[in-house]
Write a protein that holds these residues in place. Structure first.
Motif, PDB file in Angstrom:
ATOM      1  N   UNK A  20      31.996  70.111  99.381  1.00  0.00           N
ATOM      2  CA  UNK A  20      31.188  70.897 100.935  1.00  0.00           C
ATOM      3  C   UNK A  20      32.328  71.656 101.420  1.00  0.00           C
ATOM      4  N   UNK A  21      33.104  71.556 101.089  1.00  0.00           N
ATOM      5  CA  UNK A  21      34.912  71.966 101.895  1.00  0.00           C
ATOM      6  C   UNK A  21      35.250  71.822 100.508  1.00  0.00           C
ATOM      7  N   UNK A  22      37.098  72.944 100.658  1.00  0.00           N
ATOM      8  CA  UNK A  22      38.110  73.018 100.152  1.00  0.00           C
ATOM      9  C   UNK A  22      38.975  72.874 100.698  1.00  0.00           C
ATOM     10  N   UNK A  23      39.961  72.574 100.246  1.00  0.00           N
ATOM     11  CA  UNK A  23      41.572  71.308 100.444  1.00  0.00           C
ATOM     12  C   UNK A  23      41.698  72.422 101.634  1.00  0.00           C
ATOM     13  N   UNK A  24      41.437  73.831 101.304  1.00  0.00           N
ATOM     14  CA  UNK A  24      42.852  74.626 102.221  1.00  0.00           C
ATOM     15  C   UNK A  24      42.375  74.413 103.818  1.00  0.00           C
ATOM     16  N   UNK A  25      41.027  74.368 103.634  1.00  0.00           N
ATOM     17  CA  UNK A  25      40.220  74.077 105.500  1.00  0.00           C
ATOM     18  C   UNK A  25      41.315  73.326 105.817  1.00  0.00           C
ATOM     19  N   UNK A  26      41.577  71.613 105.224  1.00  0.00           N
ATOM     20  CA  UNK A  26      42.296  70.687 105.780  1.00  0.00           C
ATOM     21  C   UNK A  26      43.746  70.993 105.870  1.00  0.00           C
ATOM     22  N   UNK A  27      44.362  71.937 105.220  1.00  0.00           N
ATOM     23  CA  UNK A  27      45.271  72.475 105.110  1.00  0.00           C
ATOM     24  C   UNK A  27      45.592  73.420 106.430  1.00  0.00           C
ATOM     25  N   UNK A  28      44.549  74.121 106.685  1.00  0.00           N
ATOM     26  CA  UNK A  28      44.412  74.726 108.209  1.00  0.00           C
ATOM     27  C   UNK A  28      44.605  74.335 109.066  1.00  0.00           C
ATOM     28  N   UNK A  29      43.935  72.460 109.134  1.00  0.00           N
ATOM     29  CA  UNK A  29      43.780  71.556 110.419  1.00  0.00           C
ATOM     30  C   UNK A  29      45.585  70.880 110.397  1.00  0.00           C
ATOM     31  N   UNK A  30      46.087  70.382 109.009  1.00  0.00           N
ATOM     32  CA  UNK A  30      47.713  70.093 109.399  1.00  0.00           C
ATOM     33  C   UNK A  30      48.715  71.002 110.631  1.00  0.00           C
ATOM     34  N   UNK A  31      48.534  72.438 109.258  1.00  0.00           N
ATOM     35  CA  UNK A  31      49.061  73.139 109.784  1.00  0.00           C
ATOM     36  C   UNK A  31      49.271  73.765 111.342  1.00  0.00           C
ATOM     37  N   UNK A  32      48.035  73.537 111.805  1.00  0.00           N
ATOM     38  CA  UNK A  32      47.287  73.069 113.581  1.00  0.00           C
ATOM     39  C   UNK A  32      48.397  71.881 113.856  1.00  0.00           C
ATOM     40  N   UNK A  33      48.357  70.699 113.142  1.00  0.00           N
ATOM     41  CA  UNK A  33      48.783  69.630 113.539  1.00  0.00           C
ATOM     42  C   UNK A  33      48.210  69.078 113.823  1.00  0.00           C
ATOM     43  N   UNK A  34      46.624  68.875 113.691  1.00  0.00           N
ATOM     44  CA  UNK A  34      45.862  68.607 113.526  1.00  0.00           C
ATOM     45  C   UNK A  34      45.343  67.278 112.911  1.00  0.00           C
ATOM     46  N   UNK A  35      46.161  65.693 113.027  1.00  0.00           N
ATOM     47  CA  UNK A  35      45.606  64.219 111.943  1.00  0.00           C
ATOM     48  C   UNK A  35      44.339  64.212 111.543  1.00  0.00           C
ATOM     49  N   UNK A  36      44.005  64.778 110.865  1.00  0.00           N
ATOM     50  CA  UNK A  36      43.062  63.798 109.983  1.00  0.00           C
ATOM     51  C   UNK A  36      42.653  62.905 108.775  1.00  0.00           C
ATOM     52  N   UNK A  37      41.962  62.133 108.463  1.00  0.00           N
ATOM     53  CA  UNK A  37      42.072  61.251 107.883  1.00  0.00           C
ATOM     54  C   UNK A  37      39.872  60.640 107.228  1.00  0.00           C
ATOM     55  N   UNK A  38      39.905  59.640 106.774  1.00  0.00           N
ATOM     56  CA  UNK A  38      38.471  59.797 106.073  1.00  0.00           C
ATOM     57  C   UNK A  38      37.943  58.134 106.472  1.00  0.00           C
ATOM     58  N   UNK A  39      36.693  58.320 107.166  1.00  0.00           N
ATOM     59  CA  UNK A  39      35.305  56.678 107.177  1.00  0.00           C
ATOM     60  C   UNK A  39      34.610  56.906 107.036  1.00  0.00           C
ATOM     61  N   UNK A  40      34.463  56.078 105.691  1.00  0.00           N
ATOM     62  CA  UNK A  40      33.250  56.210 104.677  1.00  0.00           C
ATOM     63  C   UNK A  40      32.299  54.699 104.273  1.00  0.00           C
ATOM     64  N   UNK A  41      31.188  54.768 104.343  1.00  0.00           N
ATOM     65  CA  UNK A  41      30.279  53.571 103.469  1.00  0.00           C
ATOM     66  C   UNK A  41      30.535  54.022 102.316  1.00  0.00           C
ATOM     67  N   UNK A  42      31.184  54.778 101.659  1.00  0.00           N
ATOM     68  CA  UNK A  42      31.325  54.831 100.091  1.00  0.00           C
ATOM     69  C   UNK A  42      32.200  53.766 100.109  1.00  0.00           C
ATOM     70  N   UNK A  43      31.942  53.271  98.466  1.00  0.00           N
ATOM     71  CA  UNK A  43      32.958  52.352  98.102  1.00  0.00           C
ATOM     72  C   UNK A  43      34.255  53.051  97.808  1.00  0.00           C
TER      73      UNK A  43
END
Length: 276
Positions: free
Chosen positions: A129-152
């Motif tokens: 549902x997303x492309x890696x380029x989207x996350x790269x845009x966040x990084x370039x803007x200085x936005x920290x990101x990570x994942x919290x999931x109930x999946x294994x």
């Protein structure tokens, strides 16, 4: 890392922001995988008498307590058998006898497949549902990101590292923290990202439990700005009626904004949200 926000008075204001993503229904479409495995499991343990519909599963998850799909399968089974006049209490007359480990094993045989090393199950067919380029845009803007999931951990890392190609992303999964809406895992993810203690945090999820997690974390850390961002899973967008009902459900649970797709949470949208 900073998110730069333009202001009329000061010109440029430095602001750090953190975005934490749920995975199922946000990063990957699980309508034909986790949800299908859940329905398969209930159908199997009722000997084909009952297969929950997508609406049945949504109604259960709207209660905000069933983020874990193994437990959700078990609960739907309990409710089905109770409707047949049987009791879930082991000491009662004609009790329901469900072996949780057996239930999990069957679920995993459908979701991952029967080969523990080379997965061949429904997980292999999950649309992203997303492309890696989207996350790269966040990084370039200085936005920290990570994942919290109930999946294994295995399932989450499969989608993040093998399918999306991310290199050791910050992840807190089922084995690392209590299930949502307990906010422990969200707090762990934020700490692992090493952001400022005052940085606003956005949690992006698709369920009532995700939104309730933000409500609970505000009680633990009331001085930090916390934002609940809702995303509509693909299966609810097939009809406008279902879509609007799901939006209302997320908003009632605390979502401050709701998007059709996670990539609509752009840098500009983040700026707008954290600035109020």
């Amino acid at each position: 890392m900073v998110l730069r926000v333009e202001t009329e008075q000061a010109g440029v204001m430095d602001m750090e922001a953190i975005v934490v993503f749920d995975i199922d229904g946000v990063i990957r479409d699980v309508g034909g995988s986790y949800r299908r495995a859940l329905a398969d499991t209930v159908e199997h343990f009722t000997q084909g008498a009952y297969r929950p519909s997508p609406e049945d599963i949504d109604a259960l998850k709207a209660e905000g307590l069933w983020n874990n799909d193994w437990e959700a399968s078990q609960e739907l089974l309990y409710r089905y058998f109770e409707a047949q006049g049987r009791s879930r209490e082991a000491t009662a007359t004609n009790p329901i006898r469900l072996d949780y480990d057996e239930l999990v094993a069957f679920f995993q045989s459908r979701y991952r497949g029967t080969d523990p090393t080379h997965w061949t199950g429904y997980i292999c067919q999950e649309p992203l549902l997303l492309r890696p380029a989207y996350l790269e845009q966040l990084t370039q803007a200085g936005i920290l990101w990570g994942f919290f999931s109930g999946a294994t951990t295995g399932s989450a890392r499969y989608i993040l590292e093998q399918r999306l190609g991310l290199q050791s992303p910050v992840l807190v999964a089922m084995e690392d923290a209590p299930g949502k809406p307990d906010p422990t895992g969200l707090l762990q993810t934020v700490r692992l990202l090493h952001g400022s203690d005052a940085a606003p945090v956005l949690y992006v999820g698709d369920t009532v439990a995700d939104m309730h997690t933000i409500a609970k974390v505000r009680q633990v850390q009331p001085d930090r700005p916390w934002f609940a961002v809702g995303v509509l899973p693909p299966h609810v967008q097939k009809t406008e009626v279902n879509k609007q009902a799901y939006i209302a459900t997320l908003q009632q649970a605390g979502a401050q904004v709701v998007y059709d797709n996670v990539q609509e949470l752009t840098v500009e949208a983040i700026e707008k949200l954290v600035r109020g």
